[in-house]
Design a protein around this motif. Sequence first.
Motif, PDB file in Angstrom:
ATOM      1  N   ARG A  52     -13.692 -74.989 -12.434  1.00 13.94           N
ATOM      2  CA  ARG A  52     -13.474 -73.798 -11.893  1.00 13.94           C
ATOM      3  C   ARG A  52     -13.146 -73.759 -10.309  1.00 13.94           C
ATOM      4  O   ARG A  52     -12.085 -73.016  -9.745  1.00 13.94           O
ATOM      5  N   TYR A  53     -13.589 -74.772  -9.454  1.00 19.02           N
ATOM      6  CA  TYR A  53     -13.302 -74.695  -8.217  1.00 19.02           C
ATOM      7  C   TYR A  53     -12.067 -75.538  -7.899  1.00 19.02           C
ATOM      8  O   TYR A  53     -11.384 -75.081  -7.277  1.00 19.02           O
ATOM      9  N   SER A  61      -5.061 -71.260  -4.345  1.00 23.90           N
ATOM     10  CA  SER A  61      -4.807 -71.653  -2.755  1.00 23.90           C
ATOM     11  C   SER A  61      -6.101 -71.022  -1.901  1.00 23.90           C
ATOM     12  O   SER A  61      -6.086 -70.684  -0.823  1.00 23.90           O
ATOM     13  N   ILE A  62      -7.375 -71.145  -2.460  1.00 22.51           N
ATOM     14  CA  ILE A  62      -8.528 -70.908  -1.745  1.00 22.51           C
ATOM     15  C   ILE A  62      -9.189 -71.832  -0.998  1.00 22.51           C
ATOM     16  O   ILE A  62      -9.243 -72.990  -1.664  1.00 22.51           O
ATOM     17  N   ASN A  63      -9.423 -71.894   0.348  1.00 23.28           N
ATOM     18  CA  ASN A  63      -9.847 -72.880   1.030  1.00 23.28           C
ATOM     19  C   ASN A  63     -11.511 -73.294   0.549  1.00 23.28           C
ATOM     20  O   ASN A  63     -12.064 -72.537  -0.073  1.00 23.28           O
TER      21      ASN A  63
END
Length: 98
Positions: A52-53, A61-63
């Motif tokens: 998931r991460y 593109s989530i930091n």
Amino acid sequence: MQNELIIVSEYCSKCHIEPSFIDMLQEGGLIDIQMENGERYLLFSELANVERYSRMYYDLSINMEGIDAIHHLLERMETMQKEIHSLHSKLRFFGVFD
């Protein structure tokens, strides 16, 4: 127990993710890594979270800060859903909610 452990380097190679990403997840407290005989292992139970991460990080593109915030919000939602379920059960017991 060996069947429940996944070698981090092999997982990263097969899934085309950087080992440093796994390090960031561990440092952020999002997953646990086990060390045995100098080798790093993911617990099989952590696999769904890592995937998931990984999708959040690589595909969306989530930091890491965003992933951490999403993780905490999802935990809060799960807690609230359990509380709602408990309250519904209590209301049904008293005949208030059918």
